[in-house]
Design a protein around this motif. Structure first.
Motif, PDB file in Angstrom:
ATOM      1  N   CYS A  43       0.830  -1.197   0.000  1.00  0.00           N
ATOM      2  CA  CYS A  43       0.000   0.000   0.000  1.00  0.00           C
ATOM      3  C   CYS A  43       0.867   1.251   0.000  1.00  0.00           C
ATOM      4  O   CYS A  43       1.799   1.378   0.805  1.00  0.00           O
ATOM      5  N   SER A 103      -0.780  -6.106   0.507  1.00  0.00           N
ATOM      6  CA  SER A 103      -2.160  -6.335   0.101  1.00  0.00           C
ATOM      7  C   SER A 103      -2.162  -7.014  -1.260  1.00  0.00           C
ATOM      8  O   SER A 103      -1.105  -7.310  -1.812  1.00  0.00           O
ATOM      9  N   VAL A 140      -4.354  -6.878  -5.186  1.00  0.00           N
ATOM     10  CA  VAL A 140      -5.306  -6.172  -6.028  1.00  0.00           C
ATOM     11  C   VAL A 140      -5.605  -7.020  -7.259  1.00  0.00           C
ATOM     12  O   VAL A 140      -4.768  -7.819  -7.679  1.00  0.00           O
ATOM     13  N   TYR A 162      -3.418   1.271  -3.303  1.00  0.00           N
ATOM     14  CA  TYR A 162      -3.838   1.310  -1.914  1.00  0.00           C
ATOM     15  C   TYR A 162      -4.465  -0.009  -1.472  1.00  0.00           C
ATOM     16  O   TYR A 162      -5.095  -0.697  -2.269  1.00  0.00           O
ATOM     17  N   CYS A 163      -4.298  -0.336  -0.186  1.00  0.00           N
ATOM     18  CA  CYS A 163      -4.986  -1.489   0.388  1.00  0.00           C
ATOM     19  C   CYS A 163      -6.478  -1.141   0.487  1.00  0.00           C
ATOM     20  O   CYS A 163      -6.882   0.005   0.268  1.00  0.00           O
ATOM     21  N   ARG A 164      -7.278  -2.123   0.818  1.00  0.00           N
ATOM     22  CA  ARG A 164      -8.726  -1.911   0.892  1.00  0.00           C
ATOM     23  C   ARG A 164      -9.092  -0.810   1.876  1.00  0.00           C
ATOM     24  O   ARG A 164      -9.938   0.037   1.599  1.00  0.00           O
ATOM     25  N   ASP A 165      -8.446  -0.805   3.044  1.00  0.00           N
ATOM     26  CA  ASP A 165      -8.780   0.190   4.069  1.00  0.00           C
ATOM     27  C   ASP A 165      -8.444   1.613   3.618  1.00  0.00           C
ATOM     28  O   ASP A 165      -9.257   2.525   3.752  1.00  0.00           O
ATOM     29  N   TYR A 199      -7.959   2.667   0.515  1.00  0.00           N
ATOM     30  CA  TYR A 199      -8.777   3.020  -0.651  1.00  0.00           C
ATOM     31  C   TYR A 199     -10.166   3.475  -0.200  1.00  0.00           C
ATOM     32  O   TYR A 199     -10.680   4.479  -0.693  1.00  0.00           O
ATOM     33  N   SER A 200     -10.747   2.747   0.754  1.00  0.00           N
ATOM     34  CA  SER A 200     -12.081   3.119   1.254  1.00  0.00           C
ATOM     35  C   SER A 200     -12.059   4.497   1.901  1.00  0.00           C
ATOM     36  O   SER A 200     -13.008   5.259   1.772  1.00  0.00           O
TER      37      SER A 200
END
Length: 60
Positions: A25, A32, A34, A45-48, A50-51
């Motif tokens: 990330c 992470s 993707v 970005y990782c999921r967190d 990005y969110s």
């Protein structure tokens, strides 16, 4: 109503598992994965993270 076995969006149906790519990330440094091949020079970005970065829609 028939959909011709192609799924509701006409997208061709189930294609099997996606290829995942290992990344680090750009925001927090956490490892992470993707579902796309990252482009050199662009942040990933990782999921967190990005969110947290994506625009929030909705309103009163």
């Amino acid at each position: 109503m028939a959909y011709g076995g192609r799924g509701f969006g006409g997208g061709g149906g189930f294609r099997g598992p996606r290829q995942m790519f290992d990344v680090t990330c750009s925001e927090c440094g956490k490892p992470s994965q993707v579902p796309f091949k990252p482009t050199e020079g662009r942040p990933v970005y990782c999921r967190d993270c990005y969110s947290a970065k994506k625009p929030q829609f909705g309103g009163a």
